[in-house]
Design an enzyme around this catalytic site. Sequence first.
Site, mmCIF file in Angstrom:
data_model
loop_
_atom_site.group_PDB
_atom_site.id
_atom_site.type_symbol
_atom_site.label_atom_id
_atom_site.label_comp_id
_atom_site.label_asym_id
_atom_site.label_seq_id
_atom_site.Cartn_x
_atom_site.Cartn_y
_atom_site.Cartn_z
ATOM 1 N N GLY A 1 5.800 3.561 -13.102
ATOM 2 C CA GLY A 1 5.178 4.882 -13.015
ATOM 3 C C GLY A 1 3.749 4.963 -13.520
ATOM 4 N N ASP B 1 -5.562 -2.887 -13.342
ATOM 5 C CA ASP B 1 -4.149 -3.014 -12.973
ATOM 6 C C ASP B 1 -3.667 -4.453 -13.142
ATOM 7 O OD1 ASP B 1 -1.599 -2.297 -12.118
ATOM 8 O OD2 ASP B 1 -2.087 -2.495 -9.986
ATOM 9 N N ASN C 1 2.155 -11.691 -8.260
ATOM 10 C CA ASN C 1 2.765 -10.398 -8.537
ATOM 11 C C ASN C 1 4.203 -10.609 -9.023
ATOM 12 O OD1 ASN C 1 3.640 -7.525 -8.209
ATOM 13 N ND2 ASN C 1 1.551 -7.328 -7.491
HETATM 14 CA CA CA Z 1 0.442 -1.256 -11.534
#
Ligand code: CA
Length: 736
Positions: A213, A336, A447
Amino acid sequence: MRTFISLSVALLLVLLAVFIYQSQPPSVDPAFDSAERIQKVTGTLNGDRIRQADSEPQNWLAHGRTYDESRFSPLSQINTTNVNQLGLAWSYDLNSSRGLEATPIVVDGIMFSTAAWSIVYAHDARNGKLIWKYDPKVPKAWGAKACCDAVNRGAALWEGRVYVGTLDGYLVALDAGTGKELWKVNTIDRDKPYTITGAPRIVKGKVIIGNGGAEYGVRGYVTAYDANTGKQAWRFYTVPGNPADGFESDAMAKAAKTWSGEWWKYGGGGTAWDSMAYDPELDLLYVGTGNGSVWNQSVRSPEGGDNLYLSSIVALKPDTGEYVWHYQTTPGDSWDYTATQHMILADLNIDGTKRKVLMQAPKNGFFYVIDRTNGQFISANNYVPVTWATHVDPETGRPVETANARYQAPNPLATLSPEQLVAVLKPMPPKDLEGAFHKPSPFGGHNWQPMSYNPQTGLVYIPALDIPYAYGNEPAFEYQDGRWNIAINWQLNAPTGDAELDAVIAGTVRGHIAAWDPVAQKEVWRVQHAGSWNGGILSTAGNLIFQGTSHGQFAAYNAETGEQLWTTEAQTGVVAPPITYSIDGEQYITVVAGWGGVFALAAGEAASNIGQKHRGRILTYKIGGQATLPPLEDDTTLPELPESTASAEQILQGKITYHRYCGVCHGPGVNGGGVIPDLRFMGEAKHNIFNDIVLGGALKDAGMVSFADVISEDDAHNIQAYIIAEGKRLRALRAE
Ligand code: CA
């Protein structure tokens, strides 16, 4: 006479035996897939069995197979000499149009897997026969709170129960034999845009789960629940809240000193949405934490600071959730660059000493080896091209950032007209655009797709990503509660509109397998893929690694050399990691195959041009397998578009608003990446009710919620004009 007596005795014994046999009820084994048998074989699955997983190599008992999450199987029946004889044993159609990222669990021939929208399946792992299915019925509108598709990475098994975290924030326990719900607990503040996509881990009878989130403005944490009752045992927040409310622990008080401004108003982030590992000897639970909320540190924590415990590996006591140590991979994250990526525990010989290490290749592009007893830095090197830092200082264990790492200088792309953009970008690599692109991108150098560590070769196999990204401050950013909030100008990465140039840019988006020597900190070999966002990796004692690709292949490679030894058409992009198991001495390889995840949604042309539509299935292979997949259908007919009288200025405004609110799901270039509906294929019927959909929420049950709180009627009109323009562009391309 003597013979006669012997015969009589023998006859009597036979009759007696028959009598005894007939008087007993016939002893019948419970059916292979009966609830009774499944309860029996899973009822004893606990921490001891997971610790000793190597003594039952036929099973895949936990997410990474073992607590050290190495994803290496001791099975070797399928090996370099016979892998070319692999064929499909069975497939199971998941009827899913969204991303599939799950690792199945296999216990004594029963497979437990998950799919999009947190649905759980139990299958007979010999033939794919469905035993039960559990659908938590996640409201599709919750999908708008998920940054990265409606994915789920797997279930956990423990003492006859199956545990799954649902996209809408519940943790659920099911009866392993029947799939019946035993308990369900809410893990979130239901007014906030939290999600669960990760697989629970179970340590010492506690089910541990984190949330997602941090793109929407939330505060991260992990929580432990009693496996029997679902009662909360502890919660560890990953970032501090508002100091005025008091801190939950010393760890939070310490962390708050590394933040500035009013970070709590943006949530702070640090969500622990995927990786965990556990060392039973040290009794330490390792948790990987996520990016800051908002991404852009100059908004979130204007005076800078490390912003603990963002982008960190945090060691906790699993009984209490108490903080023990942390190592932060990206201090003051502004890109990020999460550290939620897969962590592997191993004992490595470094400079003549056996070290208990933890290895991670987080998004920031550096491969880390740290001491898992105390969090001390051992070594790091970049495993993909990195522009934001030159190296990690071995003295401090901190990255040394480059001059414009934090994109303080305006991005040169931001001020160019569409025509100028094409003119300066057309020479590749682009000229005079110093500072326009950074690597890695927010997709990361790696990732969530799991790596694998093979102790036989000593190599870590990384499903690596090499993707450029243009970072820039979002002009006039305004925080909007519950919405996509990153304070970064996403539009800098939109297609230019020049087909040739966009194809060239999409071609710079790449991926590969890096076979990484963690001791020497260098790549030994690589397998270069045609596209990016390929699957997680399995390695086996058969000297093999297995991986699916975005281009729809599922392949096996020699673990020592990278030579491809086998490949097959999966008919879909594959992102999930394969597993292996055996039943009655026969080895199987399984992958939950399906295209999706954040790249498919948000990478636009680079994702959709791969042409791999989503065909979600569980695919299982064995030596000599003879099953086949149905032939592919053609689904690329373009419907008629309505007329649009919008001006070029309106289309440009539509493009800007689209990339602020819509692009994260529907992709730059409005194409949905093969997962979300490609809006260029939207026909007149949907265009006629465009405002009902975008403002009225007419398709909220399909996941498309109303944006009326942030998008005006004029905005909607302009967005529609941009979508029609993109649709016309595609039709023109097709006509050429
Ligand atoms: Ca993220």
